[in-house]
Scaffold this motif. Structure first.
Motif, PDB file in Angstrom:
ATOM      1  N   PHE A 125       0.820  -1.221   0.000  1.00 54.72           N
ATOM      2  CA  PHE A 125       0.000   0.000   0.000  1.00 54.72           C
ATOM      3  C   PHE A 125       0.856   1.273   0.000  1.00 54.72           C
ATOM      4  O   PHE A 125       0.423   2.310  -0.479  1.00 54.72           O
ATOM      5  N   MET A 128       1.285   2.135  -3.504  1.00 54.41           N
ATOM      6  CA  MET A 128       0.130   2.062  -4.399  1.00 54.41           C
ATOM      7  C   MET A 128      -0.299   3.461  -4.848  1.00 54.41           C
ATOM      8  O   MET A 128      -0.379   4.385  -4.060  1.00 54.41           O
ATOM      9  N   ARG A 129      -0.597   3.562  -6.165  1.00 51.60           N
ATOM     10  CA  ARG A 129      -1.064   4.829  -6.730  1.00 51.60           C
ATOM     11  C   ARG A 129      -2.576   4.906  -6.606  1.00 51.60           C
ATOM     12  O   ARG A 129      -3.252   3.888  -6.611  1.00 51.60           O
ATOM     13  N   LEU A 130      -3.056   6.136  -6.593  1.00 55.38           N
ATOM     14  CA  LEU A 130      -4.488   6.368  -6.510  1.00 55.38           C
ATOM     15  C   LEU A 130      -5.252   5.612  -7.607  1.00 55.38           C
ATOM     16  O   LEU A 130      -6.291   5.017  -7.357  1.00 55.38           O
ATOM     17  N   ALA A 131      -4.727   5.625  -8.824  1.00 54.13           N
ATOM     18  CA  ALA A 131      -5.454   4.999  -9.935  1.00 54.13           C
ATOM     19  C   ALA A 131      -5.647   3.498  -9.696  1.00 54.13           C
ATOM     20  O   ALA A 131      -6.716   2.953  -9.983  1.00 54.13           O
ATOM     21  N   PHE A 133      -5.838   2.055  -6.849  1.00 50.41           N
ATOM     22  CA  PHE A 133      -6.803   1.904  -5.768  1.00 50.41           C
ATOM     23  C   PHE A 133      -8.229   2.109  -6.274  1.00 50.41           C
ATOM     24  O   PHE A 133      -9.145   1.354  -5.930  1.00 50.41           O
ATOM     25  N   LEU A 134      -8.423   3.110  -7.123  1.00 47.81           N
ATOM     26  CA  LEU A 134      -9.767   3.357  -7.661  1.00 47.81           C
ATOM     27  C   LEU A 134     -10.252   2.159  -8.476  1.00 47.81           C
ATOM     28  O   LEU A 134     -11.435   1.816  -8.457  1.00 47.81           O
TER      29      LEU A 134
END
Lengths: 394, 394
Positions: A125, A128-131, A133-134
């Motif tokens: 985590f 981890m990039r926002l994209a 995660f989305l």
């Protein structure tokens, strides 16, 4: 133990298995399974409630499976909302790190750490990039996050639930994917989180983990799940004498429960205890046996025997028991001074101070020192002041 | 225009301003404000519905403020759930990039791009870490995400809402923080997203943006908001002749609305049009005036005049109007061939193909080519086949 016996043990020690037939087949295949347990380093002290899934993980280990212990150093900074009545304060990275240090030693008294794969979830985590995660979030319905019973209870109580808390099950689910878990262990209030891991595996076309849900250990107050928040714990780092004394303070109705979950006695011995209680054996005698078994688990047989003797010499002689007056006190945590005043054991506050400094106060076999932490008073707690004065809380 | 007049213009052209007094003071301060408008590159064609906030942004620009246009190349891949009846298909990065290319040219017909700060939100979201995002989520209650009217409508209709959609307002809010917006513009269905930007600024102790909410433009079907999904658009790239013809097909009740929002006529001219209609002037004559004004906005006065003449010579001569038969058709989109068959203009499918190839079919002044897109049939649509055959849809 054969795979059949091991599966029977799992069934007898768990509340629910999903999916049971799937797990039976996995175990029968004699393949070494990857068995995941996650712990969030949110408190420096582990207690016997935490020990329940750890003991189960050890059972898997002893049956030849791969234990995968996840230290939730990332998720710990959010706080698992499961069963909580308020948003948890978010821990800092340095707090979780400090807690984590004390974890390994405590967990090592239960698990064989040399054979355990220990992972931190900041490993995946943290980068981890926002994209990414989305893209994970797109696999989960908003509805199921909203309808969590713990969230609804908080909302009914007029407390807020924040969006980051609704991410917890997604993160825990991804942990399972990251470590390729075949099975995840957890206690019953973790049900939704563990099922999320199962679903995510399936939606991503990855390994679909089976889920083993374990019972709670009820705390010393006899009402709530054992937890630091409820202040009703037996800690892994408690001395043998403390463990013994605390078990002696539980309600009789919990004796068999503690035999199974705190002492982790084999199912047949627990059934024996149930039979003896039903047959009318003095609960106090049975409780002494369970208390010794708990102390023995963590401190060995010799220490456990000493704890038992110390307890008996202080509290169990018939004459003392008869002479012990009852005292009625609201059941809550007390500052040591406040307690001495509340039971009228001291003539004044300065007298109470003197008693404390002299080491005169003991509650349930535990010496209370001045300036120490607050003391939880339960029904049946035994308060000793000096050598000869005893009170039992009604 | 003085700042007082500019504020009056804002008020007359918007549906709601939050907070109105705050914005009045900001404008009176004569400071150059940073005015944000976000557009998601989810479709290659912009239409007159998109143009409403763009025109407003241009008005700010002309009053000396800094226009900040955000191309939602990151958020576009999630899809704004506002007002949608289903989860939007997530666009790929290359789709949003292709759409974005067509954007600038279209937007440049409205905004002065040399004086516009154009930003893509992948600039900040592309490198955002999960931990930063979770810290943002902690500022937003789950309840307000859940209670969005658009989500509830979808759930009532038995459709799913996914967790990533519940992040959209958080991302849009962060855009405002990233560009330090003093004001954000949007249409009424963006209300929650824009307010989220206002709240986040306040919770982070940053600039608190005021919010200017603009009316929708109703589409050509006279019922729904103009949108690609509803297929009821006048596109910025439509020819002057198409724009003119399409405006001529709107319901009379929408004439003043189109005068204000599609032609962007000054408020006093719109009031004049309302008065004339009320006084009994032929709506068709007023509509011709508005249609010409719309075409003039995007194609200049000469082109608009030509579009008007072409329209009038084809459709408006009394004799033709009288001779034009009515046809009753379900109002929906038709494939060109299907339409020719439905009105019995062709003797056979091959006859219909021949007519199409020969360029014989026009709907509302727009030539329909074989293999082209479907044709939206509305009440009042005029269908021409060849030089002399006309049908009006009842």
């Amino acid at each position: 133990m054969g795979s059949k016996d091991f599966f029977a043990l799992l069934v007898s020690r768990s509340v629910e298995i999903i999916d049971r037939e799937g797990l039976r087949r996995k175990i029968a295949s004699r393949r070494s399974l990857r068995v995941k347990l996650g712990v969030d380093p949110t408190t420096p002290d582990l207690h016997l409630g935490h020990a329940v899934p750890l003991r189960m993980l050890r059972s898997f280990q002893d049956a030849g499976h791969q234990a995968v212990l996840i230290i939730g150093d990332f998720t710990g900074q959010i706080g698992d909302p499961s069963g909580k009545l308020a948003a948890r304060r978010q821990l800092t990275a340095s707090e979780t790190k400090a807690n984590e240090r004390t974890y390994r030693a405590q967990i090592g008294t239960i698990l064989d750490l040399r054979r355990t794969e220990v992972r931190r979830n900041s490993e995946w985590f943290g980068r981890m990039r926002l994209a990414e995660f989305l893209a994970l979030l797109a696999k989960f319905p908003l509805k199921s996050a909203w309808e969590r019973e713990d969230f609804q209870a908080r909302l009914r109580a007029g407390r807020a639930v924040y969006l980051h808390e609704a991410m917890y099950h997604v993160l825990q689910a991804y942990d399972s994917v990251a470590v390729r878990a075949d099975v995840e262990l957890g206690s019953l209030d973790q049900r939704l989180n563990l099922l999320a891991g199962r679903e995510l595996g399936s939606r991503l076309g990855r390994i679909v983990q089976d889920v083993v849900l374990l019972p709670y250990l009820i705390g010393l107050d006899g009402r709530e799940k054992m937890s630091k928040t409820a202040g009703n714990t037996i800690n892994l780092r408690d001395s043998a004498r403390d463990m013994f004394g605390k078990v002696m303070s539980i309600l009789d109705a919990l004796i068999a429960n503690y035999a199974a979950l705190a002492a982790w006695l084999p199912p047949e011995r627990v059934r024996g205890i149930e039979r003896r209680l039903k047959a009318g054996e003095n609960p106090r005698d049975v409780k002494i046996e369970v208390a010794e078994a708990v102390a023995e688990r963590y401190h060995g047989a010799a220490e456990a025997r000493r704890a038992r003797s110390a307890f008996l010499s202080l509290f169990s002689k018939r004459e003392r028991d008869v002479a012990m007056p009852g005292v009625t006190l609201p059941r809550r945590a007390y500052a040591p001074l406040e307690l001495l005043v509340a039971i009228h054991a001291a003539r004044s506050v300065s007298d109470a101070r003197r008693l404390l400094r002299g080491g005169a106060l003991e509650v349930d076999g535990e010496r209370i020192v001045p300036g120490g932490r607050t003391v939880l008073i339960r029904r049946g707690s035994v308060i000793r002041v000096g050598k000869k004065r005893f009170w039992r809380v009604r």
